[in-house]
Design an enzyme around this catalytic site. Structure first.
Site, PDB file in Angstrom:
ATOM      1  N   ASP B 121       0.852  -1.178   0.000  1.00 51.71           N
ATOM      2  CA  ASP B 121       0.000   0.000   0.000  1.00 51.71           C
ATOM      3  C   ASP B 121       0.898   1.241   0.000  1.00 51.71           C
ATOM      4  O   ASP B 121       1.800   1.356   0.828  1.00 51.71           O
ATOM      5  CB  ASP B 121      -0.876  -0.021   1.260  1.00 51.71           C
ATOM      6  N   TYR B 123       1.145   5.732  -0.549  1.00 48.28           N
ATOM      7  CA  TYR B 123       0.711   6.911   0.222  1.00 48.28           C
ATOM      8  C   TYR B 123       0.946   8.096  -0.693  1.00 48.28           C
ATOM      9  O   TYR B 123       1.635   9.024  -0.344  1.00 48.28           O
ATOM     10  CB  TYR B 123       1.609   6.940   1.469  1.00 48.28           C
ATOM     11  N   HIS B 128      -3.927  13.925   0.538  1.00 48.26           N
ATOM     12  CA  HIS B 128      -4.207  12.995   1.635  1.00 48.26           C
ATOM     13  C   HIS B 128      -3.096  13.033   2.686  1.00 48.26           C
ATOM     14  O   HIS B 128      -3.368  13.136   3.888  1.00 48.26           O
ATOM     15  CB  HIS B 128      -4.359  11.581   1.088  1.00 48.26           C
ATOM     16  N   ARG B 137      -0.168  14.323  13.370  1.00 57.01           N
ATOM     17  CA  ARG B 137       1.050  14.934  13.907  1.00 57.01           C
ATOM     18  C   ARG B 137       0.891  16.450  13.907  1.00 57.01           C
ATOM     19  O   ARG B 137       1.584  17.172  13.183  1.00 57.01           O
ATOM     20  CB  ARG B 137       2.259  14.511  13.039  1.00 57.01           C
ATOM     21  N   GLU B 194     -10.671   3.819   2.978  1.00 52.39           N
ATOM     22  CA  GLU B 194      -9.674   4.530   2.180  1.00 52.39           C
ATOM     23  C   GLU B 194      -9.949   4.172   0.728  1.00 52.39           C
ATOM     24  O   GLU B 194      -9.808   3.006   0.331  1.00 52.39           O
ATOM     25  CB  GLU B 194      -8.245   4.162   2.584  1.00 52.39           C
ATOM     26  N   GLU B 196      -8.995   3.789  -2.854  1.00 55.15           N
ATOM     27  CA  GLU B 196      -7.696   3.661  -3.516  1.00 55.15           C
ATOM     28  C   GLU B 196      -7.866   2.971  -4.869  1.00 55.15           C
ATOM     29  O   GLU B 196      -8.904   2.372  -5.154  1.00 55.15           O
ATOM     30  CB  GLU B 196      -6.732   2.835  -2.649  1.00 55.15           C
ATOM     31  N   ASP B 228      -9.264   0.203   1.427  1.00 51.68           N
ATOM     32  CA  ASP B 228      -8.322  -0.211   2.466  1.00 51.68           C
ATOM     33  C   ASP B 228      -8.904   0.201   3.818  1.00 51.68           C
ATOM     34  O   ASP B 228      -8.489   1.196   4.417  1.00 51.68           O
ATOM     35  CB  ASP B 228      -6.977   0.467   2.187  1.00 51.68           C
ATOM     36  N   ARG B 232      -8.888   3.711  12.758  1.00 53.52           N
ATOM     37  CA  ARG B 232      -7.976   4.825  13.066  1.00 53.52           C
ATOM     38  C   ARG B 232      -7.486   4.816  14.505  1.00 53.52           C
ATOM     39  O   ARG B 232      -6.365   5.246  14.790  1.00 53.52           O
ATOM     40  CB  ARG B 232      -8.674   6.153  12.781  1.00 53.52           C
ATOM     41  N   GLN B 235      -4.885   2.054  14.737  1.00 54.08           N
ATOM     42  CA  GLN B 235      -3.718   2.491  13.979  1.00 54.08           C
ATOM     43  C   GLN B 235      -2.907   3.552  14.734  1.00 54.08           C
ATOM     44  O   GLN B 235      -1.667   3.492  14.777  1.00 54.08           O
ATOM     45  CB  GLN B 235      -4.206   3.050  12.632  1.00 54.08           C
ATOM     46  N   TYR B 239       1.097   2.456  15.447  1.00 54.09           N
ATOM     47  CA  TYR B 239       1.893   2.583  14.228  1.00 54.09           C
ATOM     48  C   TYR B 239       3.300   3.159  14.400  1.00 54.09           C
ATOM     49  O   TYR B 239       4.094   3.105  13.456  1.00 54.09           O
ATOM     50  CB  TYR B 239       1.122   3.367  13.155  1.00 54.09           C
ATOM     51  N   LYS B 248      -5.156  -2.091   9.897  1.00 54.93           N
ATOM     52  CA  LYS B 248      -5.452  -2.298   8.480  1.00 54.93           C
ATOM     53  C   LYS B 248      -5.684  -3.764   8.118  1.00 54.93           C
ATOM     54  O   LYS B 248      -6.358  -4.054   7.119  1.00 54.93           O
ATOM     55  CB  LYS B 248      -4.250  -1.831   7.641  1.00 54.93           C
ATOM     56  N   THR B 252      -9.149  -5.882   3.418  1.00 57.22           N
ATOM     57  CA  THR B 252      -8.912  -4.958   2.312  1.00 57.22           C
ATOM     58  C   THR B 252      -9.776  -5.455   1.162  1.00 57.22           C
ATOM     59  O   THR B 252      -9.598  -6.590   0.708  1.00 57.22           O
ATOM     60  CB  THR B 252      -7.428  -4.956   1.896  1.00 57.22           C
ATOM     61  N   THR B 341      -4.711   6.312  -0.266  1.00 62.71           N
ATOM     62  CA  THR B 341      -5.961   7.052  -0.358  1.00 62.71           C
ATOM     63  C   THR B 341      -5.873   8.138  -1.422  1.00 62.71           C
ATOM     64  O   THR B 341      -4.907   8.900  -1.455  1.00 62.71           O
ATOM     65  CB  THR B 341      -6.276   7.709   1.002  1.00 62.71           C
ATOM     66  N   GLU B 355     -10.285  12.432   6.799  1.00 67.82           N
ATOM     67  CA  GLU B 355     -10.107  13.733   6.158  1.00 67.82           C
ATOM     68  C   GLU B 355     -11.436  14.465   5.980  1.00 67.82           C
ATOM     69  O   GLU B 355     -11.529  15.669   6.202  1.00 67.82           O
ATOM     70  CB  GLU B 355      -9.481  13.558   4.781  1.00 67.82           C
TER      71      GLU B 355
END
Lengths: 400, 400
Positions: B121, B123, B128, B137, B194, B196, B228, B232, B235, B239, B248, B252, B341, B355
């Site tokens: 996967d 990114y 996104h 963050r 997600e 994708e 996907d 959250r 995760q 992570y 995850k 999927t 995503t 998002e």
């Protein structure tokens, strides 16, 4: 001087009647034919040809070119086959029938013993995680806040799991030292090893049904050594925020031999005391001892550089399995999960060069040969061996 | 009122003669027999039974229960089969022979169309990554420093890739909000999607030999949609530092139909301008346009919540393939890699609820049904459709 009988093992041989690991081999006479075998001393017993009355029930799973059908058959069949093999190799009444099925190890080619489904790598040594945390994140806490609450793991590349003996080509990729203004491309200058122990899933599980701690033995078939080769410069630049990728995916070497879990019954040991209470699905306080007293040795070009003690791992293989499936993820036959680098508390017990050299190197040079071996205590002073994992570093390809 | 002929498609049908995606189906009459099919409008053409003279060379790859043999056969065979199928469905001379091979879509069961080897996967959407970075963050830079130098990716769980229509059970796991003193265990409270786009590898590559940008079409067979699913809260706690794992790995979802890459020739588009010079192995300034003008639609319980534009992705599928193999890692038939995503610059173009709701939710409720669809412009105003991906959320299992 007469040749020693294959049935008479030297004192202390770690591949005696209490070990009996499974692998896949071919012979020079029939190089395209892959057969299941069991290692006994310096010989391989051809499982595809066991005569009556030694043939176990369900012998059809022994006729495959990989271990997968045997892995999928489940624990009762594993026990039947193991008992039949032990009888074949230890009952003198069968010697004349079995002798023609024994091939000298030096005469056969060993292959990747099973088709790897998913590969997961954990991070279960507190000593390793602490040492690496100090090197990679010198300004932060060495252990991330989640570390003692769950066994951290991530998926690796199953398609590049290779059998012991496969040469490892130095990977190329992007690296960027903190002082550089932009990344550069080229061969890894910080190629490293990670001495790990791998667990091979046999019986699959059902999607949406977590595998509890106590079901570990119903699903896990056996144990091997793993060298999770790592390019530290590539890894350091790529791994934030989604984890290691190309710094690991070029090669992961595993033993040619998978040693059944039952061989380690005498080596079971309690894991270290837990510093935090664990959530119920991970709480093994009342479970059978989840550790295994495996003593690993790391040699580079024949010289011993480390002796990592697997018994020191904070998280056990049963906890890792329970964690990996607690969200409902299913297991497939051939799933491989590795412990993460095994490092003990002492400086000469660290399982990678990053730790052994405190981040300064030297790392692996072209031509270096790395060999991992391990054994565990068995019954009556016997040693239970894991198949070695060896690999030699070849130079990176020339540009481009 | 007479029934419409399967050969006469409604104006604008995205599964016309320029699309022709491949899948695997079974019928109520023979539920255990899986056959390859091609979708045409609301029908499925049974590929296992093409009569002479429509049978292409190498028709043996069409007799399998999965797409993998066709995937492995390579680009010349892909082109031959596609040409034969188009002739069968568009040349009136063959209608009487082909009509019995067409099954109404509503009468068949669709299966996971290929055996997934490794799942990766990426990114690759700047929008996104920026939006998520600000949420996860808030005190750091939204984009990590490596983001515009390499397509960040990680391995996911291949064993839990499921076909569109498979229900998704809400996963359970460890969550810890910043204010909590210790993690708790329970059903995810922040279950997300997600949206994708996935790429399916056909022809394998050789270990140690990177796949260059310009070899993309030799290896990649086709395209599908991917949801996907992401927990959250699980995760966020797990992570750091090794990336997403249980947040995850529970499921999927992919389309039941794999649309060949060649179907998108008219939808090729240049990716966004690059802000930094790229290393040569990623530099596509002189390559054919690497983007695809796919317009995705996300519906929850029938209501459109987003329209993510795939053309806005910073990194292309060819760049992702080159990156994934630049360290010497090999490709296997059935490798699946997803874009990450897809989010465009506008608020109604974001590909996940994290998002769309700026981190505040609401997230998915039990019983919610999520459907992704997409189409791209084809020749002469035709639409090229991707098979939808749909899934309904089922409640988490009761304790334990």
């Amino acid at each position: 001087m007469s040749e020693q009988s294959p049935f008479d093992l030297p004192e202390g041989d770690p591949f005696g009647p209490h070990t009996l690991p499974y692998g896949v081999f071919s012979t020079a006479q029939a190089p395209a034919v892959r057969r299941l075998g069991v290692r006994f001393g310096r010989y391989v017993l051809d499982l595809s040809a066991l005569p009556e009355p030694l043939r176990p029930a369900h012998a059809e799973v022994l006729a495959a070119p990989t271990l997968n059908p045997l892995l999928a058959a489940g624990r009762p069949v594993w026990a039947q086959v193991r008992a039949a093999v032990r009888t074949a190799l230890t009952d003198p009444a069968h010697r004349s029938a079995v002798a023609p099925l024994l091939h000298p190890l030096d005469d056969v080619t060993l292959h990747l013993p099973f088709d790897v489904a998913d590969y997961v790598d954990f991070y279960a040594s507190e000593h390793h995680a602490t040492n690496v945390g100090k090197i990679f994140r010198p300004d932060g806490a060495a252990l991330p806040p989640n570390w003692k609450h769950l066994p951290i793991g991530y998926h690796g590349r199953a398609g590049t799991v290779v059998v012991s003996g496969t040469p490892v080509v130095r990977p190329r990729g992007q690296r960027k030292a903190p002082a550089d203004t932009a990344p550069t491309f080229g061969p890894s200058g910080r190629l490293d090893i990670e001495a790990e122990v791998g667990f091979v899933v046999g019986a699959p599980s059902t999607l949406h049904e977590p595998v509890a701690l106590e079901s570990f033995r119903e699903h896990v078939f056996g144990v091997c050594l793993v060298n999770d080769w790592s390019a530290r410069d590539i890894q350091a630049w790529e791994y934030v925020p989604l984890g290691p990728f190309l710094g690991k995916s070029f090669a992961t070497s595993v033993s040619a031999w998978i040693t059944p879990l039952d061989a380690f019954d005498d080596a079971r040991t309690a894991p270290p005391a837990r510093d935090f209470p664990l959530l119920p699905y991970l709480d093994d306080a009342d479970a059978e001892p989840g550790g295994i007293d495996l003593r690993i040795e790391v040699r580079i070009n024949g010289e011993t550089v480390s002796r990592p003690p697997f018994a020191s791992m904070y998280w056990t293989a049963a906890q890792q399995l329970a964690h990996m499936t607690v969200n409902g993820a299913s297991l497939r036959t051939g799933d491989l999960y590795a412990s993460g680098t095994v490092s003990g508390p002492e400086p000469d017990q660290r399982g990678c060069l990053l730790e052994l050299t405190e981040g300064k190197g030297p790392f692996l040079q072209d031509g270096d040969e790395v060999t991992l071996t391990a054994w565990a205590p068995g019954p009556n002073g016997a040693r239970i061996g894991l198949g070695e994992v060896t690999g030699r570093i070849l130079p990176a390809p020339a540009t481009p």
